[in-house]
Design a protein around this motif. Structure first.
Motif, PDB file in Angstrom:
ATOM      1  N   VAL A 460       0.756  -1.255   0.453  1.00 58.15           N
ATOM      2  CA  VAL A 460      -0.035  -0.062  -0.165  1.00 58.15           C
ATOM      3  C   VAL A 460       0.655   1.123   0.340  1.00 58.15           C
ATOM      4  O   VAL A 460       1.529   1.158   0.715  1.00 58.15           O
ATOM      5  CB  VAL A 460      -0.973  -0.484   1.302  1.00 58.15           C
ATOM      6  N   LEU A 461       0.776   2.493  -0.735  1.00 55.57           N
ATOM      7  CA  LEU A 461       1.258   3.459  -0.932  1.00 55.57           C
ATOM      8  C   LEU A 461       0.697   4.739   0.060  1.00 55.57           C
ATOM      9  O   LEU A 461      -0.705   4.981   0.313  1.00 55.57           O
ATOM     10  CB  LEU A 461       0.841   3.737  -1.783  1.00 55.57           C
ATOM     11  N   LEU A 462       1.595   5.143   1.013  1.00 50.21           N
ATOM     12  CA  LEU A 462       0.967   5.372   2.005  1.00 50.21           C
ATOM     13  C   LEU A 462       1.799   7.118   2.100  1.00 50.21           C
ATOM     14  O   LEU A 462       3.065   7.436   1.386  1.00 50.21           O
ATOM     15  CB  LEU A 462       1.414   5.252   3.527  1.00 50.21           C
ATOM     16  N   LYS A 463       1.196   8.236   2.219  1.00 46.57           N
ATOM     17  CA  LYS A 463       1.267   9.601   2.456  1.00 46.57           C
ATOM     18  C   LYS A 463       1.293   9.641   3.829  1.00 46.57           C
ATOM     19  O   LYS A 463       0.342  10.270   4.326  1.00 46.57           O
ATOM     20  CB  LYS A 463      -0.282  10.622   1.628  1.00 46.57           C
ATOM     21  N   VAL A 464       2.857  10.099   4.169  1.00 42.90           N
ATOM     22  CA  VAL A 464       3.040  10.363   5.696  1.00 42.90           C
ATOM     23  C   VAL A 464       3.578  12.002   5.726  1.00 42.90           C
ATOM     24  O   VAL A 464       4.315  12.380   4.669  1.00 42.90           O
ATOM     25  CB  VAL A 464       4.603   9.107   6.217  1.00 42.90           C
ATOM     26  N   VAL A 465       3.142  12.275   6.956  1.00 43.31           N
ATOM     27  CA  VAL A 465       3.556  13.487   7.457  1.00 43.31           C
ATOM     28  C   VAL A 465       4.393  13.063   8.384  1.00 43.31           C
ATOM     29  O   VAL A 465       3.685  12.840   9.858  1.00 43.31           O
ATOM     30  CB  VAL A 465       2.458  14.512   7.808  1.00 43.31           C
ATOM     31  N   TYR A 472       6.480   9.907   1.031  1.00 43.75           N
ATOM     32  CA  TYR A 472       5.882   8.620   0.376  1.00 43.75           C
ATOM     33  C   TYR A 472       6.321   7.499   0.940  1.00 43.75           C
ATOM     34  O   TYR A 472       7.866   6.916   0.883  1.00 43.75           O
ATOM     35  CB  TYR A 472       5.200   8.659  -0.921  1.00 43.75           C
ATOM     36  N   VAL A 473       5.651   6.032   1.381  1.00 43.10           N
ATOM     37  CA  VAL A 473       6.534   4.917   1.982  1.00 43.10           C
ATOM     38  C   VAL A 473       5.413   3.969   1.324  1.00 43.10           C
ATOM     39  O   VAL A 473       4.452   3.753   1.002  1.00 43.10           O
ATOM     40  CB  VAL A 473       7.126   4.228   3.281  1.00 43.10           C
ATOM     41  N   VAL A 474       6.370   2.333   0.995  1.00 42.71           N
ATOM     42  CA  VAL A 474       5.552   1.825   0.586  1.00 42.71           C
ATOM     43  C   VAL A 474       5.073   0.296   1.471  1.00 42.71           C
ATOM     44  O   VAL A 474       6.483   0.230   1.831  1.00 42.71           O
ATOM     45  CB  VAL A 474       5.707   0.853  -1.455  1.00 42.71           C
ATOM     46  N   LEU A 475       4.371   0.244   1.769  1.00 46.09           N
ATOM     47  CA  LEU A 475       4.451  -1.308   3.098  1.00 46.09           C
ATOM     48  C   LEU A 475       3.876  -2.086   2.258  1.00 46.09           C
ATOM     49  O   LEU A 475       2.642  -1.957   2.057  1.00 46.09           O
ATOM     50  CB  LEU A 475       3.250   0.026   4.116  1.00 46.09           C
ATOM     51  N   LYS A 476       4.543  -3.047   2.373  1.00 49.62           N
ATOM     52  CA  LYS A 476       4.222  -4.433   2.111  1.00 49.62           C
ATOM     53  C   LYS A 476       4.484  -5.523   3.118  1.00 49.62           C
ATOM     54  O   LYS A 476       5.381  -5.299   3.657  1.00 49.62           O
ATOM     55  CB  LYS A 476       5.648  -4.631   0.703  1.00 49.62           C
ATOM     56  N   PRO A 477       3.327  -6.672   3.015  1.00 51.49           N
ATOM     57  CA  PRO A 477       3.387  -7.441   3.879  1.00 51.49           C
ATOM     58  C   PRO A 477       4.405  -9.237   4.257  1.00 51.49           C
ATOM     59  O   PRO A 477       5.647  -8.258   2.910  1.00 51.49           O
ATOM     60  CB  PRO A 477       2.361  -8.401   3.278  1.00 51.49           C
ATOM     61  N   GLU A 478       5.124  -8.646   4.975  1.00 54.52           N
ATOM     62  CA  GLU A 478       5.634  -9.566   5.743  1.00 54.52           C
ATOM     63  C   GLU A 478       5.970 -11.028   4.386  1.00 54.52           C
ATOM     64  O   GLU A 478       4.845 -11.380   4.299  1.00 54.52           O
ATOM     65  CB  GLU A 478       5.796 -10.440   6.943  1.00 54.52           C
TER      66      GLU A 478
END
Length: 479
Positions: A460-465, A472-478
């Motif tokens: 999932v692509l996340l926009k983070v402050v 932006y980061v991409v959070l992938k499952p293990e």
């Protein structure tokens, strides 16, 4: 020994021989009808085994157990250092393996859904499911409910046709009915045992927070947990859940009606929804019944402030004798009636107060802290926890005014996918999506969970402050 004693002994021995001889010659008459009855019962058990076994699965899990070691005294470290011996490193975690059972209840969109016990998969890092045809699949947890010890997992079967059990109605079973248990005790796959329903409504065993067990004498052993308990028609009436190790022939199963509600809630809401009254109660003992001049019910000992019970007019000292028109037998009975009531529904509650019978119209609420267990499980896979950004948190953490919405990262597990992605405690996730074009605002935790569920293995692509910056980061499952 004199002659008289010898004669008496011989006489007794001859009498015993005569009795044995007459017994051996005795003839038991068995009619063809007797054999037909026995064969008919045998065919019923055979039919149930053939019907249910293909849908029963073997579940194997790998869990990680963390241990804390006591501090090592400095003199021990000095001893090793003095002789040039490397100080031994003690592992702070180790893996354990376990076996259990389950059964396929539904197939949809290429996924086979399996009911089992929560304790079978509760802390599992890896779950593998073996079908009756020998094929093995990786399983994912849909949701878990520790209160009833029920869990729902799924495996990707694609277009493969897999057998499904038929669910029965545990409310209609009778004590004394024949039952058949299927499972994998001690790794002995697809074992079938039979017995009867020994009792219903067993509670107070201290096994689960919510207890309404079916007791059976069908042989249940370690490894049977999560397997089906069936009636003579092959319908599942319970999930084999527990045994009493100190006794033989005592097994307990979660009624399938309880499991069906948990399953349906997890599939529909991603969590278990339960009704809430908001009272402390106790059973009415014979002494209390005499003092309060009642025949039964449960005694309200305390009413929680602001609860549905308080708003509905219940008071400490009230005796609840009926709930929604049904008699209240005991504490467990009332608890089950309440938690199975949809929140928001108004229910007539009949009470006795100061010797007078009254009917109160109470609007049932939702149990506080109702487990969003599917959410917890999803978040734990990524190694982070989050919560909604509230005004209090905004003020305490000094969040910039231009950050209007989001969820705040409250913890990040070392070595987890979240840490690998670069997330830190205190980060604010403001948007989430599968692609840049699909990014949407994250106003609450459920918004994030919804995107995570849709993302699959692609992440999932996340926009983070973070502070005054945005990234932006991409959070992938293990893996």
């Amino acid at each position: 020994m004199n002659t008289g004693q010898l004669l008496r002994g011989a006489t007794a021995f001859i009498a015993v021989l005569s009795l044995v001889s007459s017994t051996a010659k005795a003839k038991v008459d068995v009619s063809p009808k007797d054999y037909q009855v026995a064969e008919s019962l045998q065919k019923v058990f055979e039919s149930v085994a053939e019907k249910v076994k293909p849908a029963v699965v073997n579940i194997s899990t790998v869990s990680e157990v963390r241990v804390s070691h006591p501090p090592i005294p400095p003199e021990f470290r000095d001893f090793f250092h003095e002789f040039g011996i490397p100080f031994p490193q003690f592992p702070n975690k180790f893996k354990t393996r376990a076996l259990g059972s389950g059964f396929i209840v539904k197939v949809k969109d290429g996924w086979a859904y399996i009911l089992t016990n929560n304790h079978v998969v509760a802390n599992a890092k890896k779950i593998r499911v073996k079908l009756s045809d020998g094929s093995v699949y990786k399983a994912k947890v849909v949701g878990k409910d520790p209160k009833t010890d029920v869990a729902l997992i799924k495996i990707k079967v694609g277009n493969k046709k897999v057998p499904v059990v038929e669910l029965g109605d545990s409310n209609n079973i009778k004590v004394g009915e024949f039952v058949i248990a299927v499972g994998n005790p001690y790794g002995l796959n697809w074992t079938v045992t039979h017995g009867i329903v020994s009792a219903k409504g067993r509670h107070g065993l201290g096994l689960n927070p919510i207890e309404d067990f079916i007791q059976t004498d069908a042989a249940i052993n370690p490894g049977n947990s999560g397997g089906p308990l069936c009636d003579i028609h092959g319908k599942v009436i319970g999930i084999n859940s527990a045994i009493v190790r100190e006794a033989q022939g005592l097994g307990f199963a979660v009624p399938i009606n309880i499991a069906k509600k948990v399953m349906n809630d997890l599939l529909k809401y991603g969590k278990v929804i339960r009704g809430w009254l908001g009272v402390y109660i106790e059973d009415v003992s014979p002494d209390l019944a005499q003092k309060f001049n009642v025949k039964g019910g449960v005694l309200v000992t305390k009413v929680m402030p602001g609860s549905p019970a308080e708003k509905g007019g219940l008071k400490s000292g009230d005796i609840i004798v009926k709930y929604n028109g049904e008699d209240v037998k005991n504490v467990a009975d009332l608890q089950l009636k309440v938690i199975n009531t949809p929140p928001g529904r108004r229910v007539p509650v009949t009470i006795i107060r100061d010797g007078k019978t009254m009917v109160l119209n109470v609007k049932i609420g939702q149990m506080p802290g109702t487990e969003n267990l599917a959410t917890v499980d999803l978040m734990s896979k990524f190694g982070l926890s989050v919560q909604k950004l509230t005004p209090e948190l905004r003020k305490r953490l000094g969040i910039p005014n231009w950050v209007k919405n989001g969820v705040i990262v409250t913890s990040v597990k070392p070595g987890s996918p979240a840490e690998d992605a670069g997330l830190r405690e205190g980060d604010i996730i403001v948007e989430a999506g599968i692609t840049p074009r699909s990014l949407k605002p994250v106003r609450k935790v459920d918004d994030l969970i919804k995107v995570i569920k849709q993302s699959g293995s692609s992440g999932v692509l996340l926009k983070v402050v973070r502070g005054e910056g945005v990234f932006y980061v991409v959070l992938k499952p293990e893996e």
